[in-house]
Motif scaffolding. Structure first.
Motif, PDB file in Angstrom:
ATOM      1  N   TYR A 133      32.131  47.321  28.982  1.00  0.00           N
ATOM      2  CA  TYR A 133      33.478  46.787  28.933  1.00  0.00           C
ATOM      3  C   TYR A 133      34.025  46.647  30.354  1.00  0.00           C
ATOM      4  O   TYR A 133      33.925  47.570  31.153  1.00  0.00           O
ATOM      5  N   ILE A 134      34.619  45.509  30.672  1.00  0.00           N
ATOM      6  CA  ILE A 134      35.110  45.230  32.017  1.00  0.00           C
ATOM      7  C   ILE A 134      36.634  45.344  32.060  1.00  0.00           C
ATOM      8  O   ILE A 134      37.334  44.735  31.264  1.00  0.00           O
ATOM      9  N   ILE A 135      37.121  46.139  33.025  1.00  0.00           N
ATOM     10  CA  ILE A 135      38.561  46.278  33.262  1.00  0.00           C
ATOM     11  C   ILE A 135      39.047  45.154  34.165  1.00  0.00           C
ATOM     12  O   ILE A 135      40.102  44.580  33.956  1.00  0.00           O
ATOM     13  N   GLY A 136      38.256  44.870  35.199  1.00  0.00           N
ATOM     14  CA  GLY A 136      38.639  43.853  36.166  1.00  0.00           C
ATOM     15  C   GLY A 136      37.630  43.789  37.295  1.00  0.00           C
ATOM     16  O   GLY A 136      36.517  44.305  37.180  1.00  0.00           O
ATOM     17  N   ARG A 137      38.024  43.160  38.392  1.00  0.00           N
ATOM     18  CA  ARG A 137      37.145  42.951  39.556  1.00  0.00           C
ATOM     19  C   ARG A 137      37.745  43.619  40.792  1.00  0.00           C
ATOM     20  O   ARG A 137      38.953  43.536  41.029  1.00  0.00           O
ATOM     21  N   ALA A 138      36.876  44.262  41.566  1.00  0.00           N
ATOM     22  CA  ALA A 138      37.311  44.920  42.798  1.00  0.00           C
ATOM     23  C   ALA A 138      37.757  43.879  43.821  1.00  0.00           C
ATOM     24  O   ALA A 138      37.047  42.906  44.063  1.00  0.00           O
ATOM     25  N   LEU A 139      38.906  44.094  44.408  1.00  0.00           N
ATOM     26  CA  LEU A 139      39.398  43.242  45.487  1.00  0.00           C
ATOM     27  C   LEU A 139      39.177  43.899  46.845  1.00  0.00           C
ATOM     28  O   LEU A 139      39.374  43.269  47.885  1.00  0.00           O
ATOM     29  N   GLU A 140      38.785  45.161  46.807  1.00  0.00           N
ATOM     30  CA  GLU A 140      38.484  45.923  48.011  1.00  0.00           C
ATOM     31  C   GLU A 140      37.224  46.734  47.747  1.00  0.00           C
ATOM     32  O   GLU A 140      36.810  46.888  46.596  1.00  0.00           O
TER      33      GLU A 140
END
Length: 166
Positions: free
Chosen positions: A143-150
């Motif tokens: 399950y994916i929460i989101g994408r790392a921006l850092e």
């Protein structure tokens, strides 16, 4: 209430008696996420923690347990928009320990751990398998929460995450 541009005769923004608001341009706020208030019985929730649905409380949230997949969002500290705040309610709910302000989508500072490997910009993130309320690098089929921006090379910390649950 009407606001007019000094240099133009057209209306720039308008607030009506029923609470509707209109603008010719964009609304701008300090934050970068959309958040809503959710009831909670967990009075120890802290900023940047990932929260999940609480099966013991209707509409309620709690800190996500390690590996849990009922993710709602991340405790938000500076949302750009609060969706379910009504006139005067936000000041009461902000200080009410029975409610948590949860960022549902957008750029949100989030607790992360590098337990599943170093986190690079663009990596998909899921709930940590060892730390409640934390995200970690996702592997295929999770399950994916989101994408790392850092990035986070090791240990634990906070990074900006583009929350977009999938």
């Amino acid at each position: 209430m009407l606001f007019r541009s000094v240099s133009q005769s057209r209306y720039e923004s308008r607030f009506e008696n029923n609470g509707d608001a209109f603008a010719d341009g964009a609304w701008t706020g300090g934050g970068a996420d959309y958040a809503e208030f959710f009831p909670t019985t967990d009075r120890t929730l802290g900023d940047y923690e990932i929260v999940c649905l609480n099966p013991l409380q209707e509409r309620g949230v709690k800190r996500c347990e390690a590996g849990e997949t009922r993710v709602v969002g991340v405790i938000s500290t500076d949302p750009g928009f609060i969706g379910n705040a009504y006139a005067g309610a936000e000041s009461n709910l902000e200080n009410d320990p029975n409610y948590a302000l949860v960022g549902l989508v957008g750029q949100i500072e989030t607790f992360v751990t590098a337990e599943s490997g170093a986190i690079r910009v663009g990596d998909a993130l899921t709930t940590s398998i060892s730390r409640a309320g934390y995200a970690a690098k996702a592997s295929g089929g999770t399950y994916i929460i989101g994408r790392a921006l850092e990035a986070l090379s090791s240990g634990t910390g906070t990074i900006r995450v583009l929350v977009d649950r999938k």
